[in-house]
Design an enzyme around this catalytic site. Sequence first.
Site, PDB file in Angstrom:
ATOM      1  N   GLU A 118      29.796  33.878 -18.429  1.00  0.00           N
ATOM      2  CA  GLU A 118      28.347  33.961 -18.224  1.00  0.00           C
ATOM      3  C   GLU A 118      27.888  35.406 -18.036  1.00  0.00           C
ATOM      4  OE1 GLU A 118      25.990  31.792 -18.458  1.00  0.00           O
ATOM      5  OE2 GLU A 118      26.963  29.837 -18.396  1.00  0.00           O
ATOM      6  N   LYS A 125      17.664  25.065 -11.602  1.00  0.00           N
ATOM      7  CA  LYS A 125      17.959  23.909 -12.444  1.00  0.00           C
ATOM      8  C   LYS A 125      19.052  23.090 -11.765  1.00  0.00           C
ATOM      9  CE  LYS A 125      18.295  24.633 -16.930  1.00  0.00           C
ATOM     10  NZ  LYS A 125      18.592  25.323 -18.227  1.00  0.00           N
ATOM     11  N   HIS A 154      25.405  28.119 -25.260  1.00  0.00           N
ATOM     12  CA  HIS A 154      25.512  26.857 -24.534  1.00  0.00           C
ATOM     13  C   HIS A 154      25.374  25.624 -25.423  1.00  0.00           C
ATOM     14  CE1 HIS A 154      25.316  29.462 -21.110  1.00  0.00           C
ATOM     15  NE2 HIS A 154      25.317  28.462 -20.261  1.00  0.00           N
ATOM     16  N   ASN A 190      20.400  30.231 -22.690  1.00  0.00           N
ATOM     17  CA  ASN A 190      21.283  29.225 -23.271  1.00  0.00           C
ATOM     18  C   ASN A 190      22.129  29.775 -24.410  1.00  0.00           C
ATOM     19  OD1 ASN A 190      20.348  27.115 -21.581  1.00  0.00           O
ATOM     20  ND2 ASN A 190      18.543  26.858 -22.867  1.00  0.00           N
ATOM     21  N   GLU A 197      11.537  26.642 -18.499  1.00  0.00           N
ATOM     22  CA  GLU A 197      12.157  26.662 -19.814  1.00  0.00           C
ATOM     23  C   GLU A 197      11.189  26.274 -20.924  1.00  0.00           C
ATOM     24  OE1 GLU A 197      15.711  24.178 -20.635  1.00  0.00           O
ATOM     25  OE2 GLU A 197      16.795  26.075 -20.515  1.00  0.00           O
ATOM     26  N   HIS A 235      28.263  22.922 -24.716  1.00  0.00           N
ATOM     27  CA  HIS A 235      28.085  21.575 -24.182  1.00  0.00           C
ATOM     28  C   HIS A 235      28.780  20.533 -25.071  1.00  0.00           C
ATOM     29  CE1 HIS A 235      24.327  22.713 -21.602  1.00  0.00           C
ATOM     30  NE2 HIS A 235      25.461  23.128 -21.088  1.00  0.00           N
ATOM     31  N   ARG A 294      11.662  12.852  -1.639  1.00  0.00           N
ATOM     32  CA  ARG A 294      10.831  13.637  -2.573  1.00  0.00           C
ATOM     33  C   ARG A 294      10.980  15.140  -2.387  1.00  0.00           C
ATOM     34  NH1 ARG A 294       7.036   9.412  -1.216  1.00  0.00           N
ATOM     35  NH2 ARG A 294       6.891   7.921  -2.936  1.00  0.00           N
ATOM     36  N   HIS A 328      33.517  25.763 -17.612  1.00  0.00           N
ATOM     37  CA  HIS A 328      32.220  25.968 -18.262  1.00  0.00           C
ATOM     38  C   HIS A 328      32.146  27.339 -18.947  1.00  0.00           C
ATOM     39  CE1 HIS A 328      27.994  25.690 -19.126  1.00  0.00           C
ATOM     40  NE2 HIS A 328      27.743  26.773 -18.421  1.00  0.00           N
ATOM     41  N   LYS A 381      18.796  37.213 -14.673  1.00  0.00           N
ATOM     42  CA  LYS A 381      18.385  35.808 -14.662  1.00  0.00           C
ATOM     43  C   LYS A 381      17.103  35.620 -13.858  1.00  0.00           C
ATOM     44  CE  LYS A 381      19.932  31.072 -14.274  1.00  0.00           C
ATOM     45  NZ  LYS A 381      21.073  30.142 -14.087  1.00  0.00           N
TER      46      LYS A 381
END
Length: 362
Positions: free
Chosen positions: A186, A144, A249, A246, A238, A253, A122, A266, A228
Amino acid sequence: MIRRVAVELGERSYPIVIGNSIDDEMIGFVRQAGYSAHGMIVTDTNVGELHAGRIAEALERAGLQAEIAVIPAGESSKSLDTANDLFTRAIELGLDRRSPIFALGGGVVGDLAGFVAATYMRGVPFIQLPTSLLAQVDSSVGGKVAVNHPLGKNLIGAFYQPDAVFMDLDLLKTLPAREIATGLGEIIKYGIICDADFFAWLEEHCAQVLALAPPAAAHMIARSCEIKADVVRQDEREGGLRRILNFGHTIAHAIEKETGYVRYRHGEAVAIGMVGAAQISEEMGLLSAADRLRMESLIRAMGLPLTAAGVTAEAMYEDLFHDKKTVGGRIHWVLAEGIGKVSVHSDVPEEIVRKTLLGLSS
């Protein structure tokens, strides 16, 4: 010179340390963190041979025995199967709730190791040691973490902040030109979404940026992290503002999925996605043609693609509705209103999207 950026999230706040030869900074942090005596370094077949042994030795000087777990390099390792292999390794090593997991590698390693850290017992301590330019300015900051599913990228994951991020600029010296370019995808994004001065700085210092000249590298990485970190501070999970990260993005994706996550890095897919988002922005009357052309010019100058091969507009359009940013069947597009300002829209007509995708796939 060491630069520091603080990610302010109350009890979950953490430092980003940026500089050359920063092992001593990491050692000092680990010594006072109150971790268990055993941990695990997750790395891949590319990075492990170069750097894992040195990191393990540094951690040993900090009083921590860290076992090295090596995964195959590449996006295909960002899966539940690989995560389960790491869970098994952690259990076999007897790692407990205060045993830290170190992510030594690029974005795939960071996302995967972070997902394992978030879910093993956990949640156990997690430290990012990003080795690629892309990971340093993007995936290692913000908490994330995720693995991919055959039906979509990053669909299985969590918000889980690291205890710290250590960005050693020396590690960038071995990066090939294509890996530098994918990080720049980015970095350009940060200028577009909220810092016109930074965008102009990138235009003016293109040669130094591409060469990763130390002062230029330190500045663009630190500024990207500052932007960021500020967005994440305001919207950790978010719910609203963080969506601006994003930009580019949504289409990226879809490109990655259609090309099996292997044709494009990416940042390359994000660059193409930003071209598409800028075109949609202009079609919607939000963005001037001059600003769109500036964006495309900088993307091209940084060695990034503007169109995608190996995709069809129809397939990409269908993929948009499997993206995790699509809610209630409505695509939330991050669109540019100028260089340095973006906004979120869910009213983009289908014909504009299809026209844009057709142009990107030609």
